[in-house]
Enzyme design. Structure first.
Site, PDB file in Angstrom:
ATOM      1  N   LYS A  15       0.810  -1.233   0.000  1.00 43.29           N
ATOM      2  CA  LYS A  15       0.000   0.000   0.000  1.00 43.29           C
ATOM      3  C   LYS A  15       0.840   1.278   0.000  1.00 43.29           C
ATOM      4  CE  LYS A  15      -3.880  -1.973   2.435  1.00 43.29           C
ATOM      5  NZ  LYS A  15      -4.864  -1.885   3.498  1.00 43.29           N
ATOM      6  N   ASP A  71      -9.967   2.329   2.348  1.00 41.33           N
ATOM      7  CA  ASP A  71      -9.964   1.669   3.665  1.00 41.33           C
ATOM      8  C   ASP A  71     -10.745   2.464   4.721  1.00 41.33           C
ATOM      9  OD1 ASP A  71      -8.491  -0.609   3.009  1.00 41.33           O
ATOM     10  OD2 ASP A  71      -6.576   0.412   3.310  1.00 41.33           O
TER      11      ASP A  71
END
Ligand code: ATR
Length: 289
Positions: free
Chosen positions: A72, A108
């Protein structure tokens, strides 16, 4: 849908990634929505990530990817554009491939927020007192989403310096004070309207609790855990036993995926179907253990 020469490819990159439940979730939606696409898991070591992205850009068969640990934070440097929210987080979990161009997003934090709003539509962010345990990557994404919605935030973490660092970063981005407190600080927990555990305490440890639920005192408090293995963590069980409202961790996974689907296909990701698939699989795995 039969696979043919027009089938588009989607997937999740990680290292490791074979445990991922994203392929089941996304493929079920493709089937249901009659989208000619397939979603796979790709184990890719960190030193090959750039090669993967650049190779995928050479063909319009690849439509999008998700990224999990450890990619990420590394992937932004390989992308052509980054959405402002992902830019703030310096982390990308969703990439859209569009005619040779790549755009990075982060779903997220918004995934967490949406899962809470779906479960508790009466919850109001502005003025709410949110207490979050943990200061890692998940905390950064959730902390940003919560602060963006106008809630007050206090970060508590085992390593106090990391809590301070996260609080300072969020304060400077959103222009509002973000506080810190020691783990299990009694007064802070007593004032919480929403508690979020983003630490790994409780992960595959059914008797490990990050804090003491006895300190919560606000009426209507919601206690949430982003850990979803086990499905009912120690924290959630104790909070429910004390009559508190709870929010389980698997919802965040569903809504970050549903939002990624929307980014790729411009239509809603069918969170209900994704929830059914995910819950069935998590329960199956829990019973097997
Ligand atoms: P993620 O990306 O899932 O957020 P991470 O970045 O590794 O994972 O962050 C893990 C978080 O869990 C950190 O806040 C960590 O606290 P430290 O900053 O002190 O390391 C927290 N954590 C992990 N194990 C813990 C434990 N046994 N007790 C308390 N906090 C713990």
């Amino acid at each position: 849908m039969p696979i043919d020469s027009n089938t588009k490819l989607y997937g999740v990159l990680g290292d490791p990634v074979r445990h991922s439940l994203s392929p089941q979730m996304h493929n079920a939606v493709y089937e249901h929505q009659k989208i000619n696409a397939v979603y796979l898991a790709f184990p890719v070591p960190p030193d090959r990530l750039g090669e993967f992205i650049n190779g995928a850009k050479t063909t319009d068969t690849v439509g999008g990817i998700n990224l999990t640990i450890p990619h990420k934070y590394e992937v932004p440097r390989y992308l052509d554009e980054i959405d402002p929210r992902a830019e703030v987080l310096q982390a990308v979990n969703t990439v859209r491939f569009d005619q040779g161009k790549t755009v990075g997003y982060n779903t997220d934090g918004t995934g967490y927020v949406t899962s809470l709003e779906r479960e508790y539509p009466d919850f109001r962010w502005p003025g709410a007192n949110v207490v979050m345990a943990g200061a890692g990557g998940a905390a950064r994404a959730i902390g940003a989403a919560v602060t963006e919605r106008g809630a007050g935030l206090t970060v508590m973490n085992r390593t106090a310096a990391k809590a301070k660092q996260l609080a300072n970063q969020l304060s400077s981005v959103y222009g509002q004070a973000v506080h810190t407190a020691a783990m299990d600080d009694r007064e802070t927990l007593a004032a919480a309207d929403l508690f979020i555990n983003t630490t790994s305490v409780g992960l595959e440890a059914p008797d490990a609790c990050p804090i003491t639920v006895d300190f919560f005192s606000r009426a209507g408090i919601i206690v949430s855990d982003i850990v979803y293995r086990p499905l009912r963590t120690c924290l959630l069980r104790r909070a429910a036993a004390a009559g508190m409202r709870t929010l389980a961790g698997w919802g965040m996974l569903v809504y970050q995926g549903a939002e990624a689907h929307e980014i790729w296909f411009g239509r809603s990701g069918d969170a209900e179907l994704m929830s059914r698939i995910l819950l069935t699989e998590l329960q199956r795995r829990e019973h097997r253990e």
